[in-house]
Design an enzyme around this catalytic site. Structure first.
Site, PDB file in Angstrom:
ATOM      1  N   HIS A 238     -33.414 -31.230   2.952  1.00  0.00           N
ATOM      2  CA  HIS A 238     -33.365 -30.085   2.033  1.00  0.00           C
ATOM      3  C   HIS A 238     -34.523 -30.186   1.059  1.00  0.00           C
ATOM      4  O   HIS A 238     -34.678 -31.202   0.374  1.00  0.00           O
ATOM      5  CB  HIS A 238     -32.041 -30.062   1.264  1.00  0.00           C
ATOM      6  CG  HIS A 238     -31.902 -28.846   0.399  1.00  0.00           C
ATOM      7  ND1 HIS A 238     -31.521 -28.896  -0.917  1.00  0.00           N
ATOM      8  CD2 HIS A 238     -32.114 -27.534   0.679  1.00  0.00           C
ATOM      9  CE1 HIS A 238     -31.490 -27.660  -1.412  1.00  0.00           C
ATOM     10  NE2 HIS A 238     -31.845 -26.819  -0.470  1.00  0.00           N
TER      11      HIS A 238
ATOM     12  N   GLU B 161     -35.629 -27.991  -1.886  1.00  0.00           N
ATOM     13  CA  GLU B 161     -35.559 -26.884  -2.845  1.00  0.00           C
ATOM     14  C   GLU B 161     -36.835 -26.951  -3.676  1.00  0.00           C
ATOM     15  O   GLU B 161     -37.155 -27.995  -4.244  1.00  0.00           O
ATOM     16  CB  GLU B 161     -34.316 -27.046  -3.729  1.00  0.00           C
ATOM     17  CG  GLU B 161     -34.216 -26.059  -4.883  1.00  0.00           C
ATOM     18  CD  GLU B 161     -34.216 -24.602  -4.445  1.00  0.00           C
ATOM     19  OE1 GLU B 161     -33.302 -24.199  -3.714  1.00  0.00           O
ATOM     20  OE2 GLU B 161     -35.161 -23.867  -4.825  1.00  0.00           O
TER      21      GLU B 161
ATOM     22  N   HIS C 180     -34.506 -20.458   2.739  1.00  0.00           N
ATOM     23  CA  HIS C 180     -33.658 -19.690   1.822  1.00  0.00           C
ATOM     24  C   HIS C 180     -34.528 -19.030   0.754  1.00  0.00           C
ATOM     25  O   HIS C 180     -35.534 -19.604   0.334  1.00  0.00           O
ATOM     26  CB  HIS C 180     -32.602 -20.591   1.178  1.00  0.00           C
ATOM     27  CG  HIS C 180     -31.396 -20.746   2.063  1.00  0.00           C
ATOM     28  ND1 HIS C 180     -30.120 -20.486   1.641  1.00  0.00           N
ATOM     29  CD2 HIS C 180     -31.312 -21.080   3.367  1.00  0.00           C
ATOM     30  CE1 HIS C 180     -29.291 -20.689   2.641  1.00  0.00           C
ATOM     31  NE2 HIS C 180     -29.978 -21.056   3.711  1.00  0.00           N
ATOM     32  N   GLU C 181     -34.102 -17.835   0.352  1.00  0.00           N
ATOM     33  CA  GLU C 181     -34.841 -17.005  -0.619  1.00  0.00           C
ATOM     34  C   GLU C 181     -36.267 -16.677  -0.197  1.00  0.00           C
ATOM     35  O   GLU C 181     -37.160 -16.559  -1.058  1.00  0.00           O
ATOM     36  CB  GLU C 181     -34.859 -17.655  -2.020  1.00  0.00           C
ATOM     37  CG  GLU C 181     -33.504 -17.849  -2.650  1.00  0.00           C
ATOM     38  CD  GLU C 181     -32.853 -19.168  -2.275  1.00  0.00           C
ATOM     39  OE1 GLU C 181     -33.584 -20.142  -2.049  1.00  0.00           O
ATOM     40  OE2 GLU C 181     -31.621 -19.205  -2.192  1.00  0.00           O
TER      41      GLU C 181
ATOM     42  N   GLU D 144     -32.350 -17.169   5.095  1.00  0.00           N
ATOM     43  CA  GLU D 144     -31.235 -16.579   4.356  1.00  0.00           C
ATOM     44  C   GLU D 144     -31.643 -15.129   4.085  1.00  0.00           C
ATOM     45  O   GLU D 144     -31.347 -14.243   4.864  1.00  0.00           O
ATOM     46  CB  GLU D 144     -30.970 -17.375   3.087  1.00  0.00           C
ATOM     47  CG  GLU D 144     -29.770 -16.856   2.331  1.00  0.00           C
ATOM     48  CD  GLU D 144     -29.654 -17.459   0.952  1.00  0.00           C
ATOM     49  OE1 GLU D 144     -28.533 -17.734   0.543  1.00  0.00           O
ATOM     50  OE2 GLU D 144     -30.683 -17.632   0.262  1.00  0.00           O
TER      51      GLU D 144
ATOM     52  N   GLU E 202     -22.088 -17.734   0.531  1.00  0.00           N
ATOM     53  CA  GLU E 202     -22.016 -18.527  -0.701  1.00  0.00           C
ATOM     54  C   GLU E 202     -21.649 -17.685  -1.926  1.00  0.00           C
ATOM     55  O   GLU E 202     -21.108 -18.215  -2.892  1.00  0.00           O
ATOM     56  CB  GLU E 202     -23.340 -19.251  -0.941  1.00  0.00           C
ATOM     57  CG  GLU E 202     -24.500 -18.307  -1.250  1.00  0.00           C
ATOM     58  CD  GLU E 202     -25.859 -19.022  -1.314  1.00  0.00           C
ATOM     59  OE1 GLU E 202     -26.052 -19.981  -0.549  1.00  0.00           O
ATOM     60  OE2 GLU E 202     -26.700 -18.612  -2.118  1.00  0.00           O
TER      61      GLU E 202
HETATM   62  C1  NOJ Z   1     -29.521 -21.271  -2.925  1.00  0.00           C
HETATM   63  C2  NOJ Z   1     -29.260 -21.471  -1.479  1.00  0.00           C
HETATM   64  O1  NOJ Z   1     -28.942 -20.262  -0.844  1.00  0.00           O
HETATM   65  C3  NOJ Z   1     -28.152 -22.461  -1.338  1.00  0.00           C
HETATM   66  O2  NOJ Z   1     -27.787 -22.592   0.020  1.00  0.00           O
HETATM   67  C4  NOJ Z   1     -28.581 -23.772  -1.943  1.00  0.00           C
HETATM   68  O3  NOJ Z   1     -27.500 -24.652  -1.884  1.00  0.00           O
HETATM   69  C5  NOJ Z   1     -29.016 -23.597  -3.387  1.00  0.00           C
HETATM   70  N1  NOJ Z   1     -29.940 -22.526  -3.513  1.00  0.00           N
HETATM   71  C6  NOJ Z   1     -29.657 -24.850  -3.936  1.00  0.00           C
HETATM   72  O4  NOJ Z   1     -30.881 -25.056  -3.288  1.00  0.00           O
HETATM   73 CA    CA Z   2     -29.551 -17.902  -1.853  1.00  0.00          CA
END
Ligand code: NOJ
Ligand code: CA
Length: 703
Positions: free
Chosen positions: A415, A417, A485-486, A504, A510
């Site tokens: 992951h 981020e 994601h995003e 995503e 979520e």
């Molecule tokens: C948003 C993401 O959609 C989610 O899956 C993730 O857990 C959080 N951000 C933290 O990165």
């Molecule tokens: Ca998200």
């Protein structure tokens, strides 16, 4: 810029291209401005709609063109995707390329006459398919148009009626909105934007702008979908809605200073796509967007494997544990000065528990979020260097965890981020991917929560569009599969980068954990909108639908059986079993469907579909004769009968039917399900009974 255009009264030149029911008409009007029209079955779908651009330093680029010539070509080929919903894809179209040019004097009045312009050339490429039209602009190599800046793209989609429309606001940074269904004439996103307190809106959008894929239905029952294909080196196209004339105009996402795109000829824009059918199912089955993308740039794809995964994830989303190791930022350098909060999810023992669960249930991967330092103050601080992507927290033992996963045959999912700090990620990307290679991580989930720093770009502008592609290319170089994601919403680039398995880019499951959630109709709209561009990491499979959050009224807005059906209706080659192991263990009989359902398919049949109401899809597993069926409905219950005529004649199958119990209801009784087994063949008829917010999942395996 507001421009009012008159539509062409006198044409300089008109050309048509046709494929079965779809007809495209191109017109160059007497002022040398290009227009197009689209008809289906002889009836207009798009009335005369403008084409063209305003360039920085060339405000009359959209007119004064002369006809230079054209080329025509018919194509009918078949190709095999690396993974997908079907084994083969037919690419069948009529192509018309128009060549336009203009001389030194561009004509026009006012300011335009003041500009002294060199000669110009522009090509427009149309492809007419059985299910719609795609077109793109090509700026050929030419003197005087080397590096140039697009101020506006003027492409219009002038719809023939006030259609029912499924839309989200034209926000430059996010698509994580619930859908509104209204007529085109009623689109106004202000209330939606104000209400969306769970989304960080940075720039209040144009009140009448919406995002694509945009799904519409006419009063006569025609389904129309507008999107784009192969978005590379260009901003995302949003659409401004003129509510009086039903004209949608391209509105490109700007950069930090308001320019739209920095280009260098020769350049081809993304394709603008219009998918049309009188059957909603055909829209879901359309392969036009994939066909308009380039073939795989990755030669050897043997390392790319679709898979299911579990993750140290939902427990953080629901507040049971935390991403961060400490409740306070580090005062003594990475990891060193942190005071543990005792609730950190990504600790070695807990990760091993998920690895055990995955190994026992033949789930391919384990995602772990919150394993690396930085989560103490990652959110909303606009700092550039929060994460380095290689420094684990003190309680996450990378060697012990990766050795353990390998010994159990489970793949770890990294992951990364970025907290919106895309330049920081670019600087560290090689280091991050080398780390994945070193420890045997085969996939990465990236994230872009928050503002894009430090450049002030938008998530959907040209610079970030290029960033996402650079990450996919870098991942391919290191043989790593990608789930972003995003990001900007997908446009079929998974054909070109088949290691880019999922994104995503919409409001996922979520939201049921941390907000008012997704309405029961949400999953009946997404396949017609967001998923038109590519697979979504929706994170289905929540079994504990209520009571996981202390907040009154917070729950998942589906039944348990519908969560199972989503594995079929919400296509993704990277599919999460999102709930906690203990919630699966307490429903082992229902979990069997998640264990069985594949993530790669030889065939797909969209059996029934209506956007906003219901979807039923059957898919045939890659490489064998088993079928899986998913049926979902919105807030209304639904009863129907379905022929299993898609099964091979003369063969016998066992169907295991996972369905809503008679008294199930998404709100009050979501976890009530029943499992039935019966023998079926191609003459069988299946009764489908879906609760309010319900669903049904069926595995049909040959005996
Ligand atoms: C948003 C993401 O959609 C989610 O899956 C993730 O857990 C959080 N951000 C933290 O990165
Ligand atoms: Ca998200």
């Amino acid at each position: 810029m507001l421009m009012v255009f008159l539509h062409p009264a006198h044409a300089q030149r008109t050309e048509k291209a046709e494929m079965k029911k779809v007809r495209l008409t191109f017109t160059l009007d007497k002022d040398g401005a290009p227009f197009y029209e689209v008809a289906f079955n002889g009836k207009p779908v798009l009335l005369s709609s403008r084409l063209g651009f305003v360039l920085s330093g060339d405000s009359v680029f959209y007119k004064g063109w002369q006809w230079k010539g054209m080329e025509r070509r018919s194509v009918d080929t078949v190709w095999q995707p690396v993974w997908g919903e079907t084994k083969e894809i037919r690419d069948h179209y009529e192509q018309l390329i128009v060549h336009l040019e203009k001389g030194i004097s561009a004509g026009g009045g006012g300011a335009a006459a003041m500009e002294s312009l060199p000669g110009r050339r522009l090509d427009i490429v149309f492809r007419v398919f059985e299910d719609g039209v795609g077109f793109r602009y090509v700026f050929p190599r030419q003197p005087g148009l080397n590096y140039f800046v697009v101020s506006d793209e003027l492409t219009e989609f002038h719809l023939a009626g006030d259609h029912k429309t499924f839309w989200i606001p034209g926000d430059y940074d996010t698509n994580e909105y619930p859908y509104t269904t209204s007529k085109l004439s009623e689109i106004d996103n202000r209330e939606m934007v104000e209400k969306s307190t769970d989304i960080a809106v940075r720039v209040a959008p144009d009140p009448y702008a919406v995002q694509t894929p945009l799904m519409m239905k006419s009063a006569e029952g025609l389904y129309i979908n507008i999107h784009e294909a192969a978005l590379v080196n260009y901003p995302a196209m949003q659409l401004h809605v003129d509510r009086g004339s039903f004209t949608l105009t391209s509105r490109l996402v700007p950069d930090a200073v308001g320019n739209k795109a920095y280009l260098h000829a020769p350049f081809s824009t993304p394709w603008r796509t219009i998918i049309i059918s009188d059957k909603a199912a055909d829209v879901l089955a359309s392969k036009m967007i994939l066909n308009l993308n380039e073939p795989s740039k990755i030669g050897n794809t043997g390392w790319i494997h679709p898979m299911k995964f579990v993750g140290v994830w939902w427990e953080m989303q629901t507040g049971k544990s935390t991403w961060s190791y400490s409740d306070f930022p580090d005062s003594a350098g990475p990891g060193g000065g942190l005071i543990p909060n005792g609730r950190h999810g990504a600790n070695t023992a807990n990760v091993k528990r998920y690895i055990d669960f995955a190994a026992k249930n033949h789930i391919g991967g384990v995602l772990v979020e919150g394993w690396n330092t930085g989560w103490e103050d990652w959110f909303g601080n606009w700092k550039e260097n929060v994460f380095d992507f290689v420094t684990p927290y003190p309680d996450f033992n990378t060697r012990e965890i990766t050795d353990y996963a390998h010994s159990k045959g489970v793949q770890m999912i990294m992951h990364n981020e970025t907290s919106g700090s895309a330049t920081n990620y670019e600087r560290q990307m090689d280091t991050a991917f080398r780390y994945m290679n070193r420890w045997g991580y085969t996939s990465v989930k990236t994230g872009y929560v928050g503002r894009i720093i430090p450049r002030g770009e938008f998530h959907d502008g040209q610079w970030m569009v290029n960033h996402y592609v650079r990450v996919a290319e870098k991942a391919a170089w290191y043989h790593v599969m990608l789930d972003a994601h995003e990001p900007v919403r997908p446009t079929g680039l998974q054909r070109t980068y088949p290691n880019w398995l999922a994104c995503e880019a919409a409001r996922g499951n979520e939201y049921n954990a941390f907000s008012n959630g997704n309405a029961p109709e949400h999953e009946t709209i997404l396949p017609f909108t967001r998923l038109m561009g590519g697979p979504m990491d929706y994170t289905p499979g929540i079994f504990r639908l209520k009571g996981y959050s202390g907040v009154e009224g917070r729950q998942v807005h589906t039944t348990l059986a519908k969560q199972l059906a989503l594995y079929v209706t919400m296509y993704s080659p990277l599919q999460m079993a999102a709930d906690l192991p203990e919630n699966y263990e307490s429903h082992a009989d229902a979990f069997q469907f998640i264990k069985d359902v594949p993530v790669d398919w030889d065939d797909t049949r969209v059996l029934e579909a209506e956007p906003g109401d219901y979807i039923t899809i059957a898919r045939k597993e890659k490489g064998n004769n088993s079928w899986y069926l998913g049926a979902i409905t919105d807030e209304h219950s639904r009863t129907t009968k379905l022929s299993l005529g898609f099964l091979d004649k003369g063969r016998r199958y066992q169907a295991i039917i996972y369905k809503d119990a008679g008294n199930a209801h998404w709100k009050n009784n979501p976890e009530a399900y029943m499992i039935e087994k019966r023998m079926v063949d191609s003459n069988s008829v299946l009764s489908i009974q879906l609760a309010e917010g319900g669903g049904m999942a069926v595995s049909i395996r040959e005996l």
